[in-house]
Design a protein around this motif. Sequence first.
Motif, PDB file in Angstrom:
ATOM      1  N   SER A  22      25.585  65.120  73.577  1.00 44.74           N
ATOM      2  CA  SER A  22      26.663  64.568  72.774  1.00 44.74           C
ATOM      3  C   SER A  22      26.208  64.301  71.343  1.00 44.74           C
ATOM      4  CB  SER A  22      27.176  63.276  73.427  1.00 44.74           C
ATOM      5  OG  SER A  22      28.182  62.697  72.637  1.00 44.74           O
ATOM      6  N   TRP A  23      25.028  63.700  71.192  1.00 42.46           N
ATOM      7  CA  TRP A  23      24.515  63.441  69.844  1.00 42.46           C
ATOM      8  C   TRP A  23      24.333  64.737  69.066  1.00 42.46           C
ATOM      9  CZ3 TRP A  23      20.753  59.226  68.090  1.00 42.46           C
ATOM     10  CH2 TRP A  23      21.198  57.975  68.514  1.00 42.46           C
ATOM     11  N   ARG A  24      23.759  65.751  69.697  1.00 39.77           N
ATOM     12  CA  ARG A  24      23.540  67.022  68.990  1.00 39.77           C
ATOM     13  C   ARG A  24      24.863  67.653  68.572  1.00 39.77           C
ATOM     14  NH1 ARG A  24      18.424  69.455  72.443  1.00 39.77           N
ATOM     15  NH2 ARG A  24      16.833  68.374  71.198  1.00 39.77           N
ATOM     16  N   ASP A  25      25.882  67.463  69.378  1.00 39.65           N
ATOM     17  CA  ASP A  25      27.202  67.999  69.058  1.00 39.65           C
ATOM     18  C   ASP A  25      27.861  67.209  67.928  1.00 39.65           C
ATOM     19  OD1 ASP A  25      29.594  69.683  69.680  1.00 39.65           O
ATOM     20  OD2 ASP A  25      30.425  67.746  70.285  1.00 39.65           O
ATOM     21  N   ALA A  26      27.852  65.887  68.028  1.00 41.46           N
ATOM     22  CA  ALA A  26      28.594  65.042  67.091  1.00 41.46           C
ATOM     23  C   ALA A  26      27.822  64.702  65.821  1.00 41.46           C
ATOM     24  CB  ALA A  26      29.015  63.740  67.784  1.00 41.46           C
ATOM     25  N   TYR A  27      26.509  64.573  65.930  1.00 46.39           N
ATOM     26  CA  TYR A  27      25.733  64.032  64.813  1.00 46.39           C
ATOM     27  C   TYR A  27      24.905  65.069  64.058  1.00 46.39           C
ATOM     28  CZ  TYR A  27      26.737  59.636  67.259  1.00 46.39           C
ATOM     29  OH  TYR A  27      27.347  58.591  67.885  1.00 46.39           O
ATOM     30  N   ALA A  28      25.020  66.338  64.403  1.00 43.96           N
ATOM     31  CA  ALA A  28      24.229  67.366  63.715  1.00 43.96           C
ATOM     32  C   ALA A  28      24.378  67.296  62.195  1.00 43.96           C
ATOM     33  CB  ALA A  28      24.573  68.752  64.240  1.00 43.96           C
ATOM     34  N   PRO A  29      25.590  67.081  61.663  1.00 46.81           N
ATOM     35  CA  PRO A  29      25.685  67.002  60.201  1.00 46.81           C
ATOM     36  C   PRO A  29      25.283  65.632  59.643  1.00 46.81           C
ATOM     37  CG  PRO A  29      27.885  67.030  61.188  1.00 46.81           C
ATOM     38  CD  PRO A  29      26.898  67.138  62.307  1.00 46.81           C
ATOM     39  N   LEU A  30      25.035  64.645  60.514  1.00 46.85           N
ATOM     40  CA  LEU A  30      24.801  63.278  60.054  1.00 46.85           C
ATOM     41  C   LEU A  30      23.360  62.802  60.190  1.00 46.85           C
ATOM     42  CD1 LEU A  30      27.979  61.704  61.697  1.00 46.85           C
ATOM     43  CD2 LEU A  30      27.718  62.558  59.355  1.00 46.85           C
ATOM     44  N   LEU A  31      22.562  63.495  61.002  1.00 44.74           N
ATOM     45  CA  LEU A  31      21.176  63.087  61.238  1.00 44.74           C
ATOM     46  C   LEU A  31      20.232  64.247  60.930  1.00 44.74           C
ATOM     47  CD1 LEU A  31      21.522  61.191  64.641  1.00 44.74           C
ATOM     48  CD2 LEU A  31      21.181  60.186  62.370  1.00 44.74           C
ATOM     49  N   PRO A  32      19.027  63.938  60.469  1.00 40.27           N
ATOM     50  CA  PRO A  32      18.052  65.003  60.206  1.00 40.27           C
ATOM     51  C   PRO A  32      17.688  65.764  61.486  1.00 40.27           C
ATOM     52  CG  PRO A  32      17.306  62.898  59.300  1.00 40.27           C
ATOM     53  CD  PRO A  32      18.519  62.612  60.130  1.00 40.27           C
ATOM     54  N   ALA A  33      17.389  67.042  61.328  1.00 39.35           N
ATOM     55  CA  ALA A  33      17.010  67.883  62.470  1.00 39.35           C
ATOM     56  C   ALA A  33      15.803  67.311  63.204  1.00 39.35           C
ATOM     57  CB  ALA A  33      16.733  69.307  62.005  1.00 39.35           C
ATOM     58  N   ALA A  34      14.878  66.692  62.491  1.00 41.34           N
ATOM     59  CA  ALA A  34      13.691  66.124  63.129  1.00 41.34           C
ATOM     60  C   ALA A  34      14.067  65.032  64.128  1.00 41.34           C
ATOM     61  CB  ALA A  34      12.738  65.565  62.077  1.00 41.34           C
ATOM     62  N   VAL A  35      15.083  64.260  63.808  1.00 43.14           N
ATOM     63  CA  VAL A  35      15.553  63.221  64.747  1.00 43.14           C
ATOM     64  C   VAL A  35      16.210  63.890  65.952  1.00 43.14           C
ATOM     65  CG1 VAL A  35      17.192  61.321  65.075  1.00 43.14           C
ATOM     66  CG2 VAL A  35      15.812  61.439  62.989  1.00 43.14           C
ATOM     67  N   LEU A  36      17.071  64.849  65.707  1.00 42.92           N
ATOM     68  CA  LEU A  36      17.759  65.531  66.802  1.00 42.92           C
ATOM     69  C   LEU A  36      16.757  66.215  67.735  1.00 42.92           C
ATOM     70  CD1 LEU A  36      20.732  67.033  64.785  1.00 42.92           C
ATOM     71  CD2 LEU A  36      20.803  65.051  66.314  1.00 42.92           C
ATOM     72  N   ASP A  37      15.665  66.730  67.198  1.00 46.26           N
ATOM     73  CA  ASP A  37      14.648  67.396  68.015  1.00 46.26           C
ATOM     74  C   ASP A  37      13.927  66.425  68.944  1.00 46.26           C
ATOM     75  OD1 ASP A  37      15.272  69.816  66.821  1.00 46.26           O
ATOM     76  OD2 ASP A  37      13.556  69.785  65.448  1.00 46.26           O
ATOM     77  N   ARG A  38      13.797  65.161  68.536  1.00 41.32           N
ATOM     78  CA  ARG A  38      13.080  64.159  69.343  1.00 41.32           C
ATOM     79  C   ARG A  38      13.969  63.486  70.384  1.00 41.32           C
ATOM     80  NH1 ARG A  38      11.691  62.054  64.304  1.00 41.32           N
ATOM     81  NH2 ARG A  38      12.597  60.049  64.868  1.00 41.32           N
ATOM     82  N   LEU A  39      15.251  63.762  70.365  1.00 47.56           N
ATOM     83  CA  LEU A  39      16.184  63.032  71.215  1.00 47.56           C
ATOM     84  C   LEU A  39      15.916  63.114  72.713  1.00 47.56           C
ATOM     85  CD1 LEU A  39      19.615  63.570  69.445  1.00 47.56           C
ATOM     86  CD2 LEU A  39      18.135  61.551  69.388  1.00 47.56           C
ATOM     87  N   PRO A  40      15.603  64.274  73.284  1.00 47.48           N
ATOM     88  CA  PRO A  40      15.432  64.289  74.745  1.00 47.48           C
ATOM     89  C   PRO A  40      14.421  63.250  75.238  1.00 47.48           C
ATOM     90  CG  PRO A  40      15.583  66.523  73.931  1.00 47.48           C
ATOM     91  CD  PRO A  40      15.479  65.625  72.711  1.00 47.48           C
ATOM     92  N   ALA A 117      35.658  42.516  71.752  1.00 45.42           N
ATOM     93  CA  ALA A 117      34.853  43.721  71.918  1.00 45.42           C
ATOM     94  C   ALA A 117      34.475  44.267  70.550  1.00 45.42           C
ATOM     95  CB  ALA A 117      35.606  44.776  72.713  1.00 45.42           C
ATOM     96  N   ALA A 118      33.391  45.037  70.521  1.00 46.69           N
ATOM     97  CA  ALA A 118      32.945  45.668  69.279  1.00 46.69           C
ATOM     98  C   ALA A 118      32.037  46.844  69.607  1.00 46.69           C
ATOM     99  CB  ALA A 118      32.210  44.668  68.392  1.00 46.69           C
ATOM    100  N   LEU A 119      31.839  47.680  68.621  1.00 46.25           N
ATOM    101  CA  LEU A 119      30.905  48.797  68.717  1.00 46.25           C
ATOM    102  C   LEU A 119      30.545  49.232  67.310  1.00 46.25           C
ATOM    103  CD1 LEU A 119      32.692  51.523  67.941  1.00 46.25           C
ATOM    104  CD2 LEU A 119      33.569  51.134  70.234  1.00 46.25           C
ATOM    105  N   THR A 120      29.557  50.078  67.214  1.00 47.05           N
ATOM    106  CA  THR A 120      29.109  50.585  65.924  1.00 47.05           C
ATOM    107  C   THR A 120      29.037  52.103  65.989  1.00 47.05           C
ATOM    108  OG1 THR A 120      27.776  48.590  65.622  1.00 47.05           O
ATOM    109  CG2 THR A 120      27.260  50.461  64.214  1.00 47.05           C
ATOM    110  N   ILE A 121      29.514  52.758  64.937  1.00 46.26           N
ATOM    111  CA  ILE A 121      29.401  54.211  64.845  1.00 46.26           C
ATOM    112  C   ILE A 121      28.592  54.563  63.597  1.00 46.26           C
ATOM    113  CG2 ILE A 121      31.614  54.562  66.009  1.00 46.26           C
ATOM    114  CD1 ILE A 121      32.747  55.415  63.225  1.00 46.26           C
ATOM    115  N   ILE A 122      28.119  55.783  63.555  1.00 47.79           N
ATOM    116  CA  ILE A 122      27.459  56.275  62.350  1.00 47.79           C
ATOM    117  C   ILE A 122      28.552  56.641  61.352  1.00 47.79           C
ATOM    118  CG2 ILE A 122      26.019  58.094  61.364  1.00 47.79           C
ATOM    119  CD1 ILE A 122      24.597  58.279  64.062  1.00 47.79           C
TER     120      ILE A 122
END
Length: 179
Positions: A22-40, A117-122
Amino acid sequence: MIQVREATAPDSDAVADLLTASWRDAYAPLLPAAVLDRLPALHRDMWRAHFAAPRDGIVLLAEEDGALAGFCAAWLEDGECYVDNLHLRPGRRGGGLGPLLLGEAAAALAARGATRAALTIIEGNDRAARFYARLGGIAQPPHPAELHGARVMFRRFAWPDIAALVAACAVPAPSDRTE
């Protein structure tokens, strides 16, 4: 047919894998590739740790034909239902699964004393911002934060009355709705 159940420790890797997808799908334009690579590894460690010492709250899974389609994790913090995660498998948005999970998690924590209730999004996750606004979430001003070593802007959405969130989630989703 969708079945919703509470997650247990053996579900930790499946939850982590769905979260990463889900993160890789939704956040690819919002997070650096290095972060996305470490996610698993980050997500597996995080969820294994959670189930080893669970927080006060609930983790709900939505399954269809034995496969994990989405999950919602919410914590009970000082009378607030804090929605830490609401993620669907890519391709599953728009079918009402998000409101189903969110509404059931919020209702469960309301039954345990949550009044708001509350939540936080990027910041920049416009699809999520529209979804939570449609459910009555009140957007707060963005604020800087760090996420896995990356500087991001977060935006908090709040519901002063948790019953309003539960009711909004119970309304059938129109066919053009996206989570």
